[in-house]
Design an enzyme around this catalytic site. Structure first.
Site, short mmCIF file in Angstrom:
data_model
loop_
_atom_site.label_atom_id
_atom_site.label_comp_id
_atom_site.label_asym_id
_atom_site.label_seq_id
_atom_site.Cartn_x
_atom_site.Cartn_y
_atom_site.Cartn_z
N ASP A 19 56.73 87.20 68.67
CA ASP A 19 55.87 88.19 69.32
C ASP A 19 54.40 88.00 68.90
OD1 ASP A 19 55.19 90.33 70.89
OD2 ASP A 19 55.79 91.86 69.43
N ASN A 21 51.82 86.51 71.13
CA ASN A 21 51.04 85.49 71.85
C ASN A 21 49.85 86.11 72.59
OD1 ASN A 21 52.97 83.69 71.06
ND2 ASN A 21 53.92 83.47 73.07
N GLY A 22 50.13 87.24 73.25
CA GLY A 22 49.10 87.89 74.05
C GLY A 22 47.94 88.37 73.19
N ARG A 23 48.29 89.01 72.06
CA ARG A 23 47.24 89.53 71.16
C ARG A 23 46.46 88.39 70.52
NH1 ARG A 23 51.10 92.97 67.84
NH2 ARG A 23 52.58 91.92 69.19
N ARG A 32 46.02 85.36 78.40
CA ARG A 32 47.33 85.43 77.73
C ARG A 32 48.08 84.10 77.75
NH1 ARG A 32 49.55 90.18 76.69
NH2 ARG A 32 51.63 89.35 76.98
N HIS A 36 50.38 81.84 75.02
CA HIS A 36 51.73 81.28 75.16
C HIS A 36 51.71 79.78 74.87
CE1 HIS A 36 53.24 85.09 76.39
NE2 HIS A 36 52.66 85.10 77.59
N ASN A 67 61.40 90.48 80.48
CA ASN A 67 60.14 89.75 80.71
C ASN A 67 59.92 89.38 82.19
OD1 ASN A 67 60.13 87.88 77.55
ND2 ASN A 67 59.19 89.85 78.06
N ARG A 193 60.88 96.23 65.48
CA ARG A 193 61.95 96.60 66.41
C ARG A 193 62.83 95.38 66.65
NH1 ARG A 193 57.50 98.86 69.37
NH2 ARG A 193 57.01 96.96 70.52
C1 FPP Z 1 55.81 87.50 73.14
O1 FPP Z 1 54.41 87.54 73.09
C2 FPP Z 1 56.30 86.20 73.53
C3 FPP Z 1 56.95 85.94 74.70
C4 FPP Z 1 57.19 86.96 75.71
C5 FPP Z 1 57.49 84.65 75.03
C6 FPP Z 1 57.61 83.65 73.94
C7 FPP Z 1 57.15 82.36 74.48
C8 FPP Z 1 56.68 81.34 73.75
C9 FPP Z 1 56.65 81.38 72.29
C10 FPP Z 1 56.11 80.11 74.37
C11 FPP Z 1 57.03 79.32 75.21
C12 FPP Z 1 58.40 79.16 74.68
C13 FPP Z 1 59.03 77.98 74.52
C14 FPP Z 1 60.42 77.93 74.03
C15 FPP Z 1 58.38 76.70 74.79
P1 FPP Z 1 53.68 88.68 73.90
O2 FPP Z 1 53.13 88.06 75.12
O3 FPP Z 1 54.58 89.84 74.12
O4 FPP Z 1 52.53 89.05 72.90
P2 FPP Z 1 51.79 90.46 72.77
O5 FPP Z 1 52.81 91.42 72.23
O6 FPP Z 1 50.70 90.17 71.81
O7 FPP Z 1 51.29 90.82 74.14
#
Ligand code: FPP
Length: 261
Positions: A19, A21-23, A32, A36, A67, A193
C-alpha cells in the site's frame, strides 16, 4: 543482511499488502501511475530479496477485487504494468527457480495479461526455489465464497458428505492455501487493516505494519519485518509457545457428544 534476522527461524509464508503507491506519487508531485511504476520496481526488489533470504512462499496483494472500481485509466495502467512485469521477470523467475502462481478471479483479467500470465504459470509450475503468488482480482471473502460454492456443488452431486467437511477440505478448495497458512502478514503505507486479504490463511499470522510507502519498501524493511516476526511468541490460542497450529483437542465429555453418544 541485517544481523537481526535468524535464518534458521524464517517465516515460511510471507504475505504483503503493498500500500502507498498513490501517496508516494503525490509526495513527488507525480501522477498515481508513476507511484505504481515505482511500486513495480519494489516488487522486483522484494521478490529477489525473499528468494535470497530463503522464504519459501511469498504472496503479494497486487490487485484486489475492489480495485476494479478505481478510475479506468488507473486500472489500465496497473494491468499494463503487470503485463510488463511478467514479461521482464520471466528469465529471472526461471533462473532462480521461482514458481509463479496467481490466485483470485483471474478470469476477469484482460486477455493481454492472461496471454502472458498463463504460460508463465505453466512454465514455472515445476520449480521449487520459492513460490511467488500474485493475488489478482482477489478478495478473501470472495475466495471463501467460491470455495463454499465448489464444495456445495460436490455435495449436491453426491461426491462429498456434508458432515465430513472439515478445515482441511475447505483449505483444499482455497487456492491461496496451496502454499500453506500465512506466518507473517506485512502491510505498508501506515494503515492497520487486513482489507479482505487472505482471511482464512492469515487467521494466526503475525501482523507487521510499517509506515513505509510501498515504493520505499526495501530489503532493510523486509528484514525488519522478519526480525519483528522472530521476536513474537506464537501461541495459536494456547498458553505456551507453540511452533505449529494444531486442531484443538476435544474435551472428553464433548467427544462423547461428537460421537453421538
Ligand atoms: C496500493 O497503492 C497498491 C495497489 C492498488 C496495487 C499494487 C500494485 C503494484 C505494487 C504495482 C504493480 C504490481 C505488480 C505485481 C507488477 P494505492 O494506490 O492504494 O496507494 P495509496 O493508498 O497511497 O493511494
Amino acid at each position: 543482511m541485517s544481523p537481526l534476522v535468524d535464518l534458521r527461524r524464517l517465516p515460511r509464508h510471507v504475505a504483503i499488502i503493498m500500500d502507498g503507491n498513490g501517496r508516494w506519487a503525490q509526495c513527488q508531485g507525480s501522477d498515481r501511475t508513476i507511484g505504481h511504476q515505482e511500486g513495480s520496481r519494489a516488487v522486483r526488489r522484494i521478490v529477489r530479496a525473499s528468494r535470497r533470504v530463503g522464504i519459501e512462499a511469498l504472496t503479494l496483494f497486487a490487485f484486489s477485487e475492489q480495485n476494479w472500481h478505481r478510475p479506468p485509466a488507473e486500472v489500465v495502467a496497473l494491468m499494463e504494468l503487470l503485463r510488463d512485469f511478467l514479461i521482464s521477470e520471466r528469465d529471472e523467475l526461471l533462473e532462480n527457480g521461482i514458481r509463479l502462481r496467481a490466485v483470485g478471479r483471474v478470469e476477469k483479467l484482460p486477455p493481454r495479461v492472461r496471454e502472458i500470465l498463463d504460460p508463465l504459470v505453466a512454465e514455472t509450475a515445476h520449480l521449487d526455489g520459492m513460490t511467488l503468488t500474485l493475488a489478482l482480482s482477489y478478495g478473501g471473502r470472495e475466495e471463501i465464497l467460491d470455495a463454499t460454492r465448489a464444495l456445495a456443488r460436490r455435495a449436491c452431486a453426491g461426491e462429498l458428505d456434508v458432515d465430513a467437511i472439515d478445515e482441511a477440505q475447505l483449505e483444499g478448495a482455497l487456492p491461496s492455501l496451496a502454499v500453506g497458512r500465512v506466518d507473517l502478514l506485512v502491510r505498508t503505507g501506515g494503515e492497520q487493516r487486513i482489507s479482505n486479504f487472505l482471511l482464512w490463511g492469515a487467521a494466526y499470522a503475525e501482523l507487521h505494519f510499517t509506515n513505509a510507502l510501498w515504493p520505499d519498501f526495501d530489503e532493510a524493511e523486509l528484514y525488519a519485518a522478519i526480525a519483528a516476526y522472530q521476536g513474537r511468541e506464537r501461541r495459536f490460542g494456547r498458553v505456551q509457545g507453540a511452533t505449529t497450529e494444531t486442531t484443538a483437542p476435544v474435551l472428553p465429555s464433548l467427544a462423547h457428544e461428537a460421537a453421538g453418544e
